[in-house]
Design a protein around this motif. Sequence first.
Motif, PDB file in Angstrom:
ATOM      1  N   UNK A  11      37.174  34.913  44.347  1.00  0.00           N
ATOM      2  CA  UNK A  11      37.908  34.587  45.568  1.00  0.00           C
ATOM      3  C   UNK A  11      38.371  33.156  45.580  1.00  0.00           C
ATOM      4  N   UNK A  12      38.989  32.792  46.692  1.00  0.00           N
ATOM      5  CA  UNK A  12      39.513  31.445  46.842  1.00  0.00           C
ATOM      6  C   UNK A  12      40.529  31.391  47.963  1.00  0.00           C
ATOM      7  N   UNK A  13      41.565  30.586  47.794  1.00  0.00           N
ATOM      8  CA  UNK A  13      42.616  30.463  48.800  1.00  0.00           C
ATOM      9  C   UNK A  13      43.902  31.096  48.275  1.00  0.00           C
ATOM     10  N   UNK A  14      44.814  31.403  49.218  1.00  0.00           N
ATOM     11  CA  UNK A  14      46.091  31.996  48.806  1.00  0.00           C
ATOM     12  C   UNK A  14      47.198  31.561  49.757  1.00  0.00           C
ATOM     13  N   UNK A  15      48.433  31.711  49.299  1.00  0.00           N
ATOM     14  CA  UNK A  15      49.626  31.581  50.136  1.00  0.00           C
ATOM     15  C   UNK A  15      50.530  32.772  49.828  1.00  0.00           C
ATOM     16  N   UNK A  16      51.339  33.164  50.785  1.00  0.00           N
ATOM     17  CA  UNK A  16      52.285  34.269  50.580  1.00  0.00           C
ATOM     18  C   UNK A  16      53.583  33.882  51.281  1.00  0.00           C
ATOM     19  N   UNK A  17      54.555  33.392  50.484  1.00  0.00           N
ATOM     20  CA  UNK A  17      55.819  32.925  51.044  1.00  0.00           C
ATOM     21  C   UNK A  17      56.991  33.411  50.201  1.00  0.00           C
ATOM     22  N   UNK A  18      58.009  33.937  50.885  1.00  0.00           N
ATOM     23  CA  UNK A  18      59.260  34.353  50.238  1.00  0.00           C
ATOM     24  C   UNK A  18      59.024  35.270  49.045  1.00  0.00           C
ATOM     25  N   UNK A  19      58.098  36.204  49.213  1.00  0.00           N
ATOM     26  CA  UNK A  19      57.837  37.185  48.169  1.00  0.00           C
ATOM     27  C   UNK A  19      56.939  36.706  47.052  1.00  0.00           C
ATOM     28  N   UNK A  20      56.473  35.466  47.127  1.00  0.00           N
ATOM     29  CA  UNK A  20      55.574  34.934  46.095  1.00  0.00           C
ATOM     30  C   UNK A  20      54.170  34.798  46.673  1.00  0.00           C
ATOM     31  N   UNK A  21      53.244  35.517  46.082  1.00  0.00           N
ATOM     32  CA  UNK A  21      51.837  35.468  46.486  1.00  0.00           C
ATOM     33  C   UNK A  21      51.107  34.623  45.441  1.00  0.00           C
ATOM     34  N   UNK A  22      50.456  33.545  45.891  1.00  0.00           N
ATOM     35  CA  UNK A  22      49.790  32.617  44.973  1.00  0.00           C
ATOM     36  C   UNK A  22      48.317  32.496  45.308  1.00  0.00           C
ATOM     37  N   UNK A  23      47.467  32.742  44.331  1.00  0.00           N
ATOM     38  CA  UNK A  23      46.019  32.605  44.488  1.00  0.00           C
ATOM     39  C   UNK A  23      45.516  31.377  43.727  1.00  0.00           C
ATOM     40  N   UNK A  24      44.584  30.648  44.336  1.00  0.00           N
ATOM     41  CA  UNK A  24      43.855  29.592  43.652  1.00  0.00           C
ATOM     42  C   UNK A  24      42.393  30.001  43.641  1.00  0.00           C
ATOM     43  N   UNK A  25      41.839  30.205  42.453  1.00  0.00           N
ATOM     44  CA  UNK A  25      40.487  30.750  42.325  1.00  0.00           C
ATOM     45  C   UNK A  25      39.450  29.671  42.628  1.00  0.00           C
ATOM     46  N   UNK A  26      38.561  29.978  43.580  1.00  0.00           N
ATOM     47  CA  UNK A  26      37.511  29.033  43.961  1.00  0.00           C
ATOM     48  C   UNK A  26      36.141  29.417  43.435  1.00  0.00           C
ATOM     49  N   UNK A  27      35.951  30.712  43.156  1.00  0.00           N
ATOM     50  CA  UNK A  27      34.696  31.186  42.562  1.00  0.00           C
ATOM     51  C   UNK A  27      34.969  32.501  41.842  1.00  0.00           C
ATOM     52  N   UNK A  28      34.182  32.755  40.794  1.00  0.00           N
ATOM     53  CA  UNK A  28      34.365  33.965  39.988  1.00  0.00           C
ATOM     54  C   UNK A  28      33.022  34.289  39.357  1.00  0.00           C
ATOM     55  N   UNK A  29      32.471  35.445  39.682  1.00  0.00           N
ATOM     56  CA  UNK A  29      31.136  35.785  39.191  1.00  0.00           C
ATOM     57  C   UNK A  29      31.099  36.089  37.700  1.00  0.00           C
ATOM     58  N   UNK A  30      32.210  36.545  37.132  1.00  0.00           N
ATOM     59  CA  UNK A  30      32.212  37.009  35.739  1.00  0.00           C
ATOM     60  C   UNK A  30      32.577  35.927  34.731  1.00  0.00           C
ATOM     61  N   UNK A  31      33.399  34.968  35.131  1.00  0.00           N
ATOM     62  CA  UNK A  31      33.906  33.979  34.173  1.00  0.00           C
ATOM     63  C   UNK A  31      34.204  32.673  34.902  1.00  0.00           C
ATOM     64  N   UNK A  32      33.284  31.737  34.869  1.00  0.00           N
ATOM     65  CA  UNK A  32      33.438  30.479  35.605  1.00  0.00           C
ATOM     66  C   UNK A  32      34.599  29.626  35.088  1.00  0.00           C
TER      67      UNK A  32
END
Length: 243
Positions: A180-201
């Motif tokens: 998980x982490x933070x995201x933005x969704x503007x003008x058809x572009x969805x952007x994720x910034x990963x803040x934590x990941x259990x499988x691959x740090x």
Amino acid sequence: MKLKYQLALWSMACLILFAGFRGQDAKSPVSGSWMHTSGDDTWLLMAADGYCMVTYYDASGKRFFKTFGGFQQVENGKLQLQYRFHSEDKSKTGTRDDFTWNAKGRKAQSDLSGKTGQWTKVGDADSKMTGIWRITKRKEANDLKDIKLAPRRTLKFLTNDRFQWAAINVETGEFSGTGGGTYTFKNGTYTETIGFFSRDSSRVGMKLEFKDRLEGADWVHTGLSSKGDPIYEVWSKTPENER
């Protein structure tokens, strides 16, 4: 057959038990994204639509510790949580814990982390993206294949600016992974910034862009995964029995 019958009865009982947890909305004292920090340790609570996910991690050290979640409601200063998953203890699935939750404005006092501390609201939960989504279709080669509802499922939870996915089994309590982490969704572009990941740090801090669109209750998600593989997925808003 006997085992399947018992599991069916268990699932039905859970849905009846969880029926009182419906109807939570943006006016709920817990709705939104909340954060509690202590040194490098971060606790994140995401809550909306009578559901929540809680994650404990170290963002700077890229360490994931645990996550849990399920149906929730707040009554008389208590956050009542009916577990649908717990990464450290699968036996908690189907059980309930009560935590303190006393909110005033964008601050709350709670023992959700194991000891009483202050939580700060960092995001709201009243946008079109807010809610619990389940992956229902995935393109393989040129075929868009349905993913039928099963005890083993992948859910994605969004507030207005944060996301978390979790691969869980709501019958056996098995936990397969989360991120998980933070995201933005503007003008058809969805952007994720990963803040934590259990499988691959090593993927913590990565920023991923997708060309997405909403089609009614469906969210069409296309682009490249964190591994660089092409993806085409359809996520759908979930009724209570799919969470």
